[in-house]
Scaffold this motif. Structure first.
Motif, PDB file in Angstrom:
ATOM      1  N   ASP A  29       0.838  -1.202   0.000  1.00 25.20           N
ATOM      2  CA  ASP A  29       0.000   0.000   0.000  1.00 25.20           C
ATOM      3  C   ASP A  29       0.873   1.253   0.000  1.00 25.20           C
ATOM      4  O   ASP A  29       0.587   2.234  -0.707  1.00 25.20           O
ATOM      5  N   ASP A  30       1.955   1.233   0.806  1.00 19.50           N
ATOM      6  CA  ASP A  30       2.873   2.383   0.850  1.00 19.50           C
ATOM      7  C   ASP A  30       3.544   2.591  -0.510  1.00 19.50           C
ATOM      8  O   ASP A  30       3.711   3.723  -0.963  1.00 19.50           O
ATOM      9  N   VAL A  31       3.929   1.482  -1.142  1.00 19.40           N
ATOM     10  CA  VAL A  31       4.571   1.570  -2.458  1.00 19.40           C
ATOM     11  C   VAL A  31       3.595   2.166  -3.475  1.00 19.40           C
ATOM     12  O   VAL A  31       3.975   3.023  -4.285  1.00 19.40           O
ATOM     13  N   LYS A  32       2.343   1.723  -3.427  1.00 18.69           N
ATOM     14  CA  LYS A  32       1.334   2.244  -4.356  1.00 18.69           C
ATOM     15  C   LYS A  32       1.123   3.739  -4.145  1.00 18.69           C
ATOM     16  O   LYS A  32       1.027   4.513  -5.116  1.00 18.69           O
ATOM     17  N   THR A  33       1.062   4.167  -2.881  1.00 16.69           N
ATOM     18  CA  THR A  33       0.884   5.592  -2.578  1.00 16.69           C
ATOM     19  C   THR A  33       2.075   6.400  -3.081  1.00 16.69           C
ATOM     20  O   THR A  33       1.913   7.462  -3.694  1.00 16.69           O
ATOM     21  N   ALA A  34       3.279   5.883  -2.830  1.00 18.62           N
ATOM     22  CA  ALA A  34       4.488   6.587  -3.270  1.00 18.62           C
ATOM     23  C   ALA A  34       4.535   6.692  -4.788  1.00 18.62           C
ATOM     24  O   ALA A  34       4.938   7.724  -5.340  1.00 18.62           O
ATOM     25  N   ALA A  35       4.103   5.633  -5.478  1.00 16.68           N
ATOM     26  CA  ALA A  35       4.091   5.666  -6.947  1.00 16.68           C
ATOM     27  C   ALA A  35       3.110   6.712  -7.457  1.00 16.68           C
ATOM     28  O   ALA A  35       3.389   7.432  -8.424  1.00 16.68           O
ATOM     29  N   GLY A  36       1.943   6.805  -6.801  1.00 13.24           N
ATOM     30  CA  GLY A  36       0.973   7.823  -7.187  1.00 13.24           C
ATOM     31  C   GLY A  36       1.516   9.228  -6.995  1.00 13.24           C
ATOM     32  O   GLY A  36       1.335  10.109  -7.849  1.00 13.24           O
ATOM     33  N   GLU A  37       2.217   9.444  -5.872  1.00 13.74           N
ATOM     34  CA  GLU A  37       2.803  10.761  -5.612  1.00 13.74           C
ATOM     35  C   GLU A  37       3.916  11.067  -6.610  1.00 13.74           C
ATOM     36  O   GLU A  37       4.067  12.205  -7.060  1.00 13.74           O
ATOM     37  N   CYS A  38       4.685  10.040  -6.961  1.00 17.43           N
ATOM     38  CA  CYS A  38       5.761  10.213  -7.942  1.00 17.43           C
ATOM     39  C   CYS A  38       5.189  10.650  -9.284  1.00 17.43           C
ATOM     40  O   CYS A  38       5.667  11.611  -9.901  1.00 17.43           O
ATOM     41  N   LYS A  39       4.136   9.967  -9.740  1.00 19.20           N
ATOM     42  CA  LYS A  39       3.543  10.299 -11.034  1.00 19.20           C
ATOM     43  C   LYS A  39       2.864  11.671 -11.000  1.00 19.20           C
ATOM     44  O   LYS A  39       2.888  12.403 -12.005  1.00 19.20           O
ATOM     45  N   ARG A  43       3.638  14.814 -13.497  1.00 20.65           N
ATOM     46  CA  ARG A  43       2.636  15.602 -14.223  1.00 20.65           C
ATOM     47  C   ARG A  43       2.757  17.086 -13.895  1.00 20.65           C
ATOM     48  O   ARG A  43       2.593  17.939 -14.785  1.00 20.65           O
ATOM     49  N   GLU A  44       3.061  17.407 -12.639  1.00 22.06           N
ATOM     50  CA  GLU A  44       3.220  18.814 -12.257  1.00 22.06           C
ATOM     51  C   GLU A  44       4.425  19.420 -12.981  1.00 22.06           C
ATOM     52  O   GLU A  44       4.360  20.548 -13.495  1.00 22.06           O
ATOM     53  N   ASP A  45       5.526  18.668 -13.036  1.00 19.73           N
ATOM     54  CA  ASP A  45       6.705  19.156 -13.763  1.00 19.73           C
ATOM     55  C   ASP A  45       6.380  19.352 -15.242  1.00 19.73           C
ATOM     56  O   ASP A  45       6.869  20.304 -15.879  1.00 19.73           O
ATOM     57  N   TYR A  46       5.564  18.464 -15.784  1.00 21.49           N
ATOM     58  CA  TYR A  46       5.181  18.562 -17.191  1.00 21.49           C
ATOM     59  C   TYR A  46       4.338  19.821 -17.437  1.00 21.49           C
ATOM     60  O   TYR A  46       4.551  20.534 -18.431  1.00 21.49           O
ATOM     61  N   GLN A  47       3.401  20.085 -16.535  1.00 23.24           N
ATOM     62  CA  GLN A  47       2.581  21.294 -16.678  1.00 23.24           C
ATOM     63  C   GLN A  47       3.446  22.545 -16.607  1.00 23.24           C
ATOM     64  O   GLN A  47       3.273  23.494 -17.388  1.00 23.24           O
ATOM     65  N   LEU A  48       4.386  22.549 -15.669  1.00 25.43           N
ATOM     66  CA  LEU A  48       5.295  23.694 -15.551  1.00 25.43           C
ATOM     67  C   LEU A  48       6.103  23.869 -16.836  1.00 25.43           C
ATOM     68  O   LEU A  48       6.254  24.993 -17.341  1.00 25.43           O
ATOM     69  N   ALA A  49       6.603  22.756 -17.377  1.00 26.03           N
ATOM     70  CA  ALA A  49       7.397  22.834 -18.598  1.00 26.03           C
ATOM     71  C   ALA A  49       6.553  23.353 -19.768  1.00 26.03           C
ATOM     72  O   ALA A  49       7.019  24.175 -20.561  1.00 26.03           O
ATOM     73  N   LEU A 171       8.478  13.773 -19.498  1.00 24.94           N
ATOM     74  CA  LEU A 171       7.369  13.190 -18.739  1.00 24.94           C
ATOM     75  C   LEU A 171       7.391  11.667 -18.849  1.00 24.94           C
ATOM     76  O   LEU A 171       7.249  10.961 -17.843  1.00 24.94           O
ATOM     77  N   ASP A 172       7.570  11.159 -20.060  1.00 21.04           N
ATOM     78  CA  ASP A 172       7.602   9.706 -20.251  1.00 21.04           C
ATOM     79  C   ASP A 172       8.748   9.077 -19.454  1.00 21.04           C
ATOM     80  O   ASP A 172       8.577   8.026 -18.823  1.00 21.04           O
ATOM     81  N   ASP A 173       9.920   9.722 -19.483  1.00 23.88           N
ATOM     82  CA  ASP A 173      11.065   9.212 -18.730  1.00 23.88           C
ATOM     83  C   ASP A 173      10.775   9.219 -17.227  1.00 23.88           C
ATOM     84  O   ASP A 173      11.124   8.275 -16.505  1.00 23.88           O
ATOM     85  N   CYS A 174      10.143  10.288 -16.773  1.00 21.31           N
ATOM     86  CA  CYS A 174       9.813  10.410 -15.358  1.00 21.31           C
ATOM     87  C   CYS A 174       8.826   9.325 -14.939  1.00 21.31           C
ATOM     88  O   CYS A 174       8.986   8.676 -13.898  1.00 21.31           O
ATOM     89  N   MET A 175       7.806   9.098 -15.754  1.00 23.57           N
ATOM     90  CA  MET A 175       6.822   8.063 -15.468  1.00 23.57           C
ATOM     91  C   MET A 175       7.470   6.681 -15.446  1.00 23.57           C
ATOM     92  O   MET A 175       7.155   5.844 -14.594  1.00 23.57           O
TER      93      MET A 175
END
Length: 290
Positions: A29-39, A43-49, A171-175
């Motif tokens: 569950d922690d891993v899933k939450t961390a993955a969601g926060e990572c993605k 997306r936030e970095d992508y919007q900024l870019a 974004l793709d690399d980050c994901m």
């Protein structure tokens, strides 16, 4: 006495196993939450870019995005509820099919196919009902950005496109990085050597590739056939007429059935790849040094 001792030992072992499973599930569950926060961060970095590419103030555009989400949420909630009803109705219909027809029979397949077509049309109606509201919110967002967040200087359109393409690549690399971190976390939670499980994942990809290629080719044929059917509808019937709408619906149902057949044709092969992966991953040892 030995029987009682053995029974108690099994009970203690069961409790220990239960605790291990609970810890593993909490870890996953922690891993899933961390993955969601990572993605979400990706997306936030992508919007900024993207905003930087257009030479617009990111905070201003984010405010417009926030307004868009507030605008969209009621429509999205209604859409989700409507789709939920469609899916629930399908599940009930499939249950009736299974109750009335034996497993593996042609009648069962036909009954389930009919239930899936009805659910498809139901979802189409739900999405069509939501489309105007979604369109209004998107138009309001564009107007907000244009009015409130003009570019500091007008950039060259070709440079903007190239910049956004680069941002998409990042974004793709980050994901991909988030996915890799999630897989490492899952393997660690399950006490499996990550390098070993990665080999199993690679083998699964190789196993799936022919079936996925076959499915993609079949779906491409479905899309081409649907487009040809649409063109035929337009040639036969005038704009806005009930006949043209009926013709479109028939073409969409045929395309849905075609795609469903394409998926079903490779489903068994893909399940076999998944089963092989599970066996392979289950045989992987604990991480080195654990």
């Amino acid at each position: 006495m030995r029987s009682l001792t053995f029974t108690l030992a099994l009970a203690v072992a069961g409790i220990g196993f239960g605790h291990q499973m609970a810890r593993a599930n909490a870890c996953l569950d922690d891993v899933k939450t961390a993955a969601g926060e990572c993605k979400a961060g990706c997306r936030e970095d992508y919007q900024l870019a993207k905003d930087t590419c257009s030479n617009r103030d990111h905070v201003c555009v984010e405010s417009c995005r926030s307004d868009r989400q507030v605008c969209l949420q009621p429509t999205l909630d209604q859409l989700a509820a409507a789709v939920g009803v469609c899916n629930a109705t399908k599940s009930a219909a499939v249950a009736v099919c299974r109750a009335n027809h034996p497993d593996g029979s042609v009648e069962l397949d036909q009954c389930i196919d009919q239930a899936q077509v009805v659910a498809f049309l139901c979802r189409k109606v739900a999405h069509k009902a939501a489309k105007p509201g979604i369109g209004l919110c998107r138009s309001a967002f564009k107007s907000c950005v244009k009015t409130n967040c003009p570019p500091a200087s007008v950039p060259d359109p070709a440079d903007v496109r190239a910049c956004k393409d680069d941002a998409r690549g990042l974004l793709d690399d980050c994901m991909d990085g988030c996915t890799e971190a999630k897989q490492l976390g899952k393997d660690t939670c399950l006490d499996r050597d990550h390098a070993c499980v990665e080999i199993c994942r690679s083998d699964r990809s190789v196993c799936r590739a022919p079936s996925e290629a076959t499915r993609a080719a079949a779906v491409a044929v479905c899309k081409a056939t649907r487009q040809a059917a649409f063109d035929n509808c337009r040639a036969l019937y005038g704009p806005g007429t009930p006949e043209r709408q009926t013709c479109f619906v028939q073409a969409q149902v045929a395309a849905f059935t075609c795609r469903d057949d394409a998926r079903e044709s490779v489903a068994a092969a893909l399940r076999a790849c998944s089963d092989t992966f599970q066996t392979c991953a289950g045989a992987c040892p604990p991480p080195s040094g654990s």
